[in-house]
Scaffold this motif. Structure first.
Motif, PDB file in Angstrom:
ATOM      1  N   SER A 103      34.789  11.345 -61.369  1.00 53.93           N
ATOM      2  CA  SER A 103      33.864  10.282 -60.973  1.00 53.93           C
ATOM      3  C   SER A 103      34.203   9.761 -59.578  1.00 53.93           C
ATOM      4  O   SER A 103      35.262  10.053 -59.015  1.00 53.93           O
ATOM      5  CB  SER A 103      33.920   9.131 -61.982  1.00 53.93           C
ATOM      6  N   ARG A 104      33.305   8.942 -59.045  1.00 47.81           N
ATOM      7  CA  ARG A 104      33.465   8.448 -57.676  1.00 47.81           C
ATOM      8  C   ARG A 104      34.690   7.550 -57.511  1.00 47.81           C
ATOM      9  O   ARG A 104      35.236   7.444 -56.415  1.00 47.81           O
ATOM     10  CB  ARG A 104      32.211   7.668 -57.262  1.00 47.81           C
ATOM     11  N   SER A 105      35.099   6.896 -58.584  1.00 54.17           N
ATOM     12  CA  SER A 105      36.264   6.013 -58.465  1.00 54.17           C
ATOM     13  C   SER A 105      37.522   6.801 -58.116  1.00 54.17           C
ATOM     14  O   SER A 105      38.479   6.235 -57.567  1.00 54.17           O
ATOM     15  CB  SER A 105      36.480   5.234 -59.765  1.00 54.17           C
ATOM     16  N   MET A 106      37.542   8.103 -58.410  1.00 50.39           N
ATOM     17  CA  MET A 106      38.700   8.918 -58.062  1.00 50.39           C
ATOM     18  C   MET A 106      38.785   9.168 -56.556  1.00 50.39           C
ATOM     19  O   MET A 106      39.811   9.627 -56.053  1.00 50.39           O
ATOM     20  CB  MET A 106      38.657  10.248 -58.807  1.00 50.39           C
ATOM     21  N   ALA A 107      37.715   8.879 -55.830  1.00 54.13           N
ATOM     22  CA  ALA A 107      37.734   9.025 -54.376  1.00 54.13           C
ATOM     23  C   ALA A 107      38.311   7.795 -53.679  1.00 54.13           C
ATOM     24  O   ALA A 107      38.464   7.801 -52.456  1.00 54.13           O
ATOM     25  CB  ALA A 107      36.326   9.305 -53.862  1.00 54.13           C
ATOM     26  N   ARG A 151      42.921   9.043 -54.880  1.00 57.35           N
ATOM     27  CA  ARG A 151      43.303   9.477 -56.227  1.00 57.35           C
ATOM     28  C   ARG A 151      42.945  10.954 -56.425  1.00 57.35           C
ATOM     29  O   ARG A 151      43.715  11.709 -57.038  1.00 57.35           O
ATOM     30  CB  ARG A 151      42.594   8.608 -57.270  1.00 57.35           C
ATOM     31  N   HIS A 152      41.803  11.330 -55.927  1.00 57.27           N
ATOM     32  CA  HIS A 152      41.383  12.736 -56.031  1.00 57.27           C
ATOM     33  C   HIS A 152      42.351  13.636 -55.273  1.00 57.27           C
ATOM     34  O   HIS A 152      42.706  14.733 -55.738  1.00 57.27           O
ATOM     35  CB  HIS A 152      39.964  12.880 -55.486  1.00 57.27           C
ATOM     36  N   ASP A 153      42.797  13.181 -54.091  1.00 54.75           N
ATOM     37  CA  ASP A 153      43.757  13.969 -53.309  1.00 54.75           C
ATOM     38  C   ASP A 153      45.071  14.150 -54.075  1.00 54.75           C
ATOM     39  O   ASP A 153      45.673  15.233 -54.045  1.00 54.75           O
ATOM     40  CB  ASP A 153      44.046  13.282 -51.972  1.00 54.75           C
ATOM     41  N   LEU A 154      45.516  13.085 -54.758  1.00 51.59           N
ATOM     42  CA  LEU A 154      46.766  13.177 -55.517  1.00 51.59           C
ATOM     43  C   LEU A 154      46.680  14.221 -56.619  1.00 51.59           C
ATOM     44  O   LEU A 154      47.609  14.999 -56.840  1.00 51.59           O
ATOM     45  CB  LEU A 154      47.123  11.820 -56.124  1.00 51.59           C
ATOM     46  N   GLY A 212      35.713  17.916 -58.121  1.00 50.89           N
ATOM     47  CA  GLY A 212      35.167  16.929 -57.193  1.00 50.89           C
ATOM     48  C   GLY A 212      35.399  15.506 -57.639  1.00 50.89           C
ATOM     49  O   GLY A 212      36.122  15.237 -58.603  1.00 50.89           O
ATOM     50  N   ALA A 213      34.773  14.579 -56.927  1.00 52.13           N
ATOM     51  CA  ALA A 213      34.832  13.156 -57.277  1.00 52.13           C
ATOM     52  C   ALA A 213      33.486  12.532 -56.933  1.00 52.13           C
ATOM     53  O   ALA A 213      33.384  11.622 -56.116  1.00 52.13           O
ATOM     54  CB  ALA A 213      35.968  12.463 -56.530  1.00 52.13           C
ATOM     55  N   THR A 214      32.431  13.043 -57.575  1.00 52.49           N
ATOM     56  CA  THR A 214      31.066  12.668 -57.212  1.00 52.49           C
ATOM     57  C   THR A 214      30.256  12.068 -58.361  1.00 52.49           C
ATOM     58  O   THR A 214      29.154  11.584 -58.125  1.00 52.49           O
ATOM     59  CB  THR A 214      30.318  13.896 -56.684  1.00 52.49           C
ATOM     60  N   ALA A 215      30.757  12.106 -59.588  1.00 50.50           N
ATOM     61  CA  ALA A 215      29.986  11.612 -60.730  1.00 50.50           C
ATOM     62  C   ALA A 215      29.771  10.108 -60.613  1.00 50.50           C
ATOM     63  O   ALA A 215      30.660   9.359 -60.198  1.00 50.50           O
ATOM     64  CB  ALA A 215      30.687  11.947 -62.038  1.00 50.50           C
ATOM     65  N   SER A 216      28.588   9.638 -60.997  1.00 51.36           N
ATOM     66  CA  SER A 216      28.232   8.219 -60.823  1.00 51.36           C
ATOM     67  C   SER A 216      28.728   7.341 -61.957  1.00 51.36           C
ATOM     68  O   SER A 216      28.668   6.115 -61.846  1.00 51.36           O
ATOM     69  CB  SER A 216      26.708   8.086 -60.706  1.00 51.36           C
ATOM     70  N   ASP A 731      20.501   1.492 -59.323  1.00 54.44           N
ATOM     71  CA  ASP A 731      21.710   2.304 -59.291  1.00 54.44           C
ATOM     72  C   ASP A 731      22.880   1.330 -59.177  1.00 54.44           C
ATOM     73  O   ASP A 731      23.108   0.736 -58.121  1.00 54.44           O
ATOM     74  CB  ASP A 731      21.684   3.251 -58.091  1.00 54.44           C
ATOM     75  N   PRO A 732      23.627   1.115 -60.252  1.00 54.23           N
ATOM     76  CA  PRO A 732      24.599   0.013 -60.270  1.00 54.23           C
ATOM     77  C   PRO A 732      25.872   0.301 -59.482  1.00 54.23           C
ATOM     78  O   PRO A 732      26.672  -0.591 -59.256  1.00 54.23           O
ATOM     79  CB  PRO A 732      24.922  -0.136 -61.750  1.00 54.23           C
ATOM     80  N   ASN A 733      26.070   1.575 -59.104  1.00 57.61           N
ATOM     81  CA  ASN A 733      27.316   1.951 -58.441  1.00 57.61           C
ATOM     82  C   ASN A 733      28.516   1.444 -59.239  1.00 57.61           C
ATOM     83  O   ASN A 733      29.399   0.751 -58.723  1.00 57.61           O
ATOM     84  CB  ASN A 733      27.354   1.401 -57.007  1.00 57.61           C
ATOM     85  N   LEU A 734      28.520   1.793 -60.521  1.00 56.18           N
ATOM     86  CA  LEU A 734      29.568   1.293 -61.417  1.00 56.18           C
ATOM     87  C   LEU A 734      30.960   1.696 -60.976  1.00 56.18           C
ATOM     88  O   LEU A 734      31.938   1.005 -61.239  1.00 56.18           O
ATOM     89  CB  LEU A 734      29.309   1.814 -62.840  1.00 56.18           C
ATOM     90  N   GLU A 735      31.044   2.834 -60.306  1.00 53.45           N
ATOM     91  CA  GLU A 735      32.361   3.352 -59.948  1.00 53.45           C
ATOM     92  C   GLU A 735      33.087   2.487 -58.922  1.00 53.45           C
ATOM     93  O   GLU A 735      34.298   2.564 -58.783  1.00 53.45           O
ATOM     94  CB  GLU A 735      32.222   4.777 -59.419  1.00 53.45           C
ATOM     95  N   SER A 736      32.350   1.654 -58.200  1.00 55.57           N
ATOM     96  CA  SER A 736      32.993   0.801 -57.203  1.00 55.57           C
ATOM     97  C   SER A 736      33.425  -0.538 -57.776  1.00 55.57           C
ATOM     98  O   SER A 736      34.120  -1.304 -57.116  1.00 55.57           O
ATOM     99  CB  SER A 736      32.031   0.553 -56.037  1.00 55.57           C
TER     100      SER A 736
END
Length: 812
Positions: A103-107, A151-154, A212-216, A731-736
């Motif tokens: 998910s996007r939070s991993m970015a 986080r994704h890089d780690l 990836g790290a793209t899921a919403s 689009d709530p952008n929950l990941e942020s």
């Protein structure tokens, strides 16, 4: 004959992952007989050396005797044919699911100011030894390297980390299967491997897949349930979950952990991120879904802060982009505070209400300082019908208040009133009770006083029940003559939140006390918005304590299941087997609401406080009851959504009653509707589709569907095109919104499923922990010690040593 060509105890040496148990057994002579033979041989040996070697020195004589005795003992032991029965428990190479958050939070790139957080990132990246001391400061150059890693890089660097060599070590004991997940789990299959190991006895290097790290959204529970319940030929040995714990969609993660426990699938959860990153988050913005023009509207929001210094700030409320209110506050520390903003809407229509706080430089999350909701503003007056049998004090005060409220259109029927009341100028009185469904359905609230059910008639009472079921709000204002006792056995009985007590004679039921007694707020009453005279709970309680008492309350046997009691008579003498006597209670009925006032002396509450709190009480009750019908699509199509705003991917539910042109129930198996999506600036809908609502009751229709695209949606039925229902999808952008590692959730999940929660310093132990939970297959071996060349060599050595000593002592 078989010979054991290695040392007899080599079979007890440790082998990775293999557990052994063993026991000594015998296949020849019984040990007791063998011991007896040894004793005879020992006696003969001792006697021979004592009699036949008088010239030999005692030390040498003792040594030779000892060697003879040892040889005799070994021979006697071999007569029993000793064997070792060995049981080996070998781990089975089971499938091991590796489920990685995509998910996007991993970015997000965490702020790693603490040495512990820096070391953990360096361990995952392979920059330091996995066993390094987390408390020691990290070298400046290394700290600079990990500061830029997301986080994704780690996770990606962990896949390349040869110091830990995690995935290759796991692959030697398990069949790895990789998955990535956002809203659901996507299989990535088995990992690739490289055969270029320097040593042949090492397993190939496992290539960690690109993720990836793209899921919403992050649906931890849904992804785990999907992976655990996936059909496979061999039982799953465990799940390695790699995530930051920011679950925001789908099934509960704890429910998934319980499923894992039931299926004996341990969860090994690697938490990625920092538990307390500096951040401010605005969430849970709420307001009334329907409000009136010119009346104050309160907008509530929660503002959470983490790992920040306390500084003055301001919360800003915007209505359709225009700033309408600002609240000064202090933000900092680690806590959540509730903020209430207010504004007075000036125009009708749907309004977007947005609460925001300024962004600080040190924050990790850059998109979660704003949250919004929508409200519908109306200037429609709602219609109230007040029906009474004869004039009484509560009726007079209530009618006076209702006529002064500018939001209301009030009509009243006095069944036994003076002739000609309806003919007076500007009279609120009607000449008779509503006779048609159309005239009744024109009202949003019905206040039914102490009215004889005979004057209402069975048909009209049944019509009232249909109206409430469609969303109308009814208030039963009790009286000493008819209401509520006389409504037993009539259609109105179903609407009453209570069951009247008719065991006592009418004279006793209508008897008033000489001294007024106070009424008591129940716990539900203290929480209820209907009875909130002041936002502060303590102040609200003081106001209610100051209300004058009443001298009569209608006898009640008990409250119906599902009804809520807000006010009660606290006197023990009036309590029954079900508790204190309810005086104010309410329940839902269909789409409507039913309120029961068990006293006719609410007018007394004006004596000490004037009309202020009396107006607040009745105003809040009226408004809440009326909103149900005002918020529906139209009087004929009383459909509504459960919310005015949805997030992308959420399920929208449209439900309600539908009627014919003369307000008779519309009896159809389904109702056809049209859903249109509009975008800002577009004059025509971007897309339309047909939606069918299924009949789930007599004239109650329902449908639900998933919305996948943001925008403003408009729904109407073919039956009633003018009945428009609007809602918004964002689009709530929950990941942020959730930037911290939720280690509490992940620890609870691991404990529930019988696994472990891990941080970077624990990863080096993961292969052993996984192996310890693997299924093991028992194998059995028999080691025949009497055929061992080593034991034979030992026997010959003892005999040779004795012979050598005898030759040196000149003995035969």
């Amino acid at each position: 004959m078989k010979f054991l060509t290695q040392f007899p105890l080599n079979f007890l040496a440790d082998t990775a992952g293999v557990e052994r148990t063993w026991k000594l057994d015998h296949e020849g002579l019984q040990p007791a007989w063998s011991f007896l033979i040894f004793l005879v041989l020992a006696a003969l040996t001792i006697a021979a050396y004592l009699r036949c070697t008088p010239a030999v020195r005692p030390v040498r004589k003792t040594a030779m005797a000892a060697l003879r005795l040892a040889s005799a003992a070994l021979l006697a032991a071999l007569l029993t044919k000793p064997v070792i029965r060995l049981t080996e428990y070998n781990p089975v190479k089971q499938p091991l699911a590796v489920v990685v958050d995509a998910s996007r939070s991993m970015a997000l790139t965490d702020r790693r100011d603490a040495p512990r957080d820096q070391h953990r990132a360096a361990i995952a990246a392979g920059l330091v030894d996995p066993a390094s001391d987390l408390a020691k400061p990290l070298a400046a150059d290394l700290a600079g390297q990990v500061a830029k890693l997301s986080r994704h890089d780690l996770v990606a660097r962990l896949g390349e980390n040869r110091k830990l060599d995690l995935w290759s070590r796991l692959a030697t004991r398990s069949e790895l299967r990789f998955y990535e997940f956002g809203g659901s789990a996507t299989p990535l299959g088995a990992p690739e491997a490289l055969e270029n190991r320097q040593a042949r006895n090492q397993a190939p290097t496992v290539i960690f897949p690109k993720i990836g790290a793209t899921a919403s959204v992050t649906a931890i529970g849904e992804a785990l349930r999907q992976v655990i319940q996936e059909p496979r030929s061999q039982a799953l040995g465990g799940v390695i979950l790699v995530t930051d714990g920011g679950n925001n969609h789908g099934a509960s993660p704890m429910e998934a952990a319980q499923i894992a426990r039931e299926q004996n699938v341990p969860l090994f959860i690697y938490g990625v991120g920092v538990t307390s990153p500096p951040d401010i988050e605005v969430s849970e913005v709420t307001a009334q879904s329907l409000a009136f023009v010119g009346e104050r509207l309160e907008v509530h929001a929660k503002i959470a802060s983490r790992s920040l210094d306390e500084n003055p700030s301001v919360a800003t409320l915007k209505a359709d982009g225009e700033t309408v209110n600002q609240v000064d506050l202090t933000i900092g520390g680690d806590h959540i505070q509730d903020v209430v903003c207010q504004f007075v809407p000036k125009k009708t229509g749907d309004v977007k209400l947005e609460v925001s706080v300024p962004l600080r430089d040190e924050e990790v999350g850059r998109d979660n300082n704003t949250a919004a909701t929508t409200a519908r503003i109306t200037d429609k007056k709602f219609h109230v019908l007040l029906v009474e049998q004869a004039p009484r004090w509560d009726f007079r005060f209530l009618l006076d208040y209702l006529q002064r409220d500018p939001r209301l259109v009030v009509k009243s029927v006095m069944i036994d009133g003076e002739p000609g009341l309806a003919k007076r100028p500007d009279s609120p009185f009607l000449p008779s009770l509503p006779a048609t469904r159309e005239s009744l359905f024109a009202s949003q609230v019905l206040i039914l006083g102490d009215v004889n059910p005979t004057d209402l008639g069975h048909e009209r009472m049944a019509m009232i029940v249909d109206w409430v079921e469609a969303g109308g709000g009814i208030i039963f204002l009790a009286g000493s003559n008819f209401n509520p006792a006389s409504y037993l056995g009539t259609p109105l009985e179903a609407l009453l939140p209570i069951i009247p007590d008719i065991r006592r004679p009418h004279a006793l039921r209508s008897q008033r006390e000489a001294t007024p007694f106070p009424l008591e707020l129940t716990p539900a009453g203290r929480r209820s918005p209907y009875l909130q005279m002041d936002p502060d709970p303590a102040a609200n309680q003081r106001i209610w304590d100051g209300f004058p008492g009443v001298r009569w309350a209608a006898p009640v046997a008990r409250v119906k299941p599902g009804a809520e009691v807000l006010l009660a008579d606290p006197r023990p003498t009036r309590a029954g087997r079900y508790g204190k006597l309810p005086v104010l209670a309410m329940q839902g009925y269909g789409s409507g609401k039913c309120v029961y006032f068990g006293t006719d002396e609410t007018y007394r509450w004006r004596s000490r406080t004037g009309g202020k709190y009396y107006s607040i009480l009745w105003g809040q009750i009226m408004q809440t009851l009326a909103l149900r019908l005002l918020d529906s699509a139209s009087p004929l199509t009383q459909l509504r959504t459960d919310r005015k705003q949805y997030d992308v991917g959420e399920r929208v539910v449209i439900a309600g009653n539908a009627y014919t042109g003369n307000y008779e129930p519309l009896i159809l198996p389904s109702l056809e509707g049209v859903l249109a999506l509009t975008k800002p600036g577009a004059e025509t809908p971007v897309s339309t589709r047909n939606i069918n609502l299924s009949a789930t009751a007599r004239n109650f229709f329902r449908c639900d569907f998933i919305v996948s695209e943001p925008g403003a949606y408009v729904f109407h039925t073919v039956h009633d095109p003018g009945g428009i229902l609007k809602f918004e999808v964002i689009d709530p952008n929950l990941e942020s919104k959730q930037t911290a590692l939720d280690d509490r959730l992940l620890k609870n999940m691991a404990a529930t499923a019988g696994g472990r929660f891990l941080r970077e310093e624990d990863l080096r132990h993961l292969p052993a922990w996984v192996s310890a939970t693997s299924i093991r297959v028992a194998s059995y071996r028999k080691v025949e010690l009497y055929y061992s060349v080593w034991i034979l060599a030992g026997l010959l050595t003892l005999l040779f040593a004795e012979w050598l000593l005898r030759r040196l002592s000149r003995l035969k």
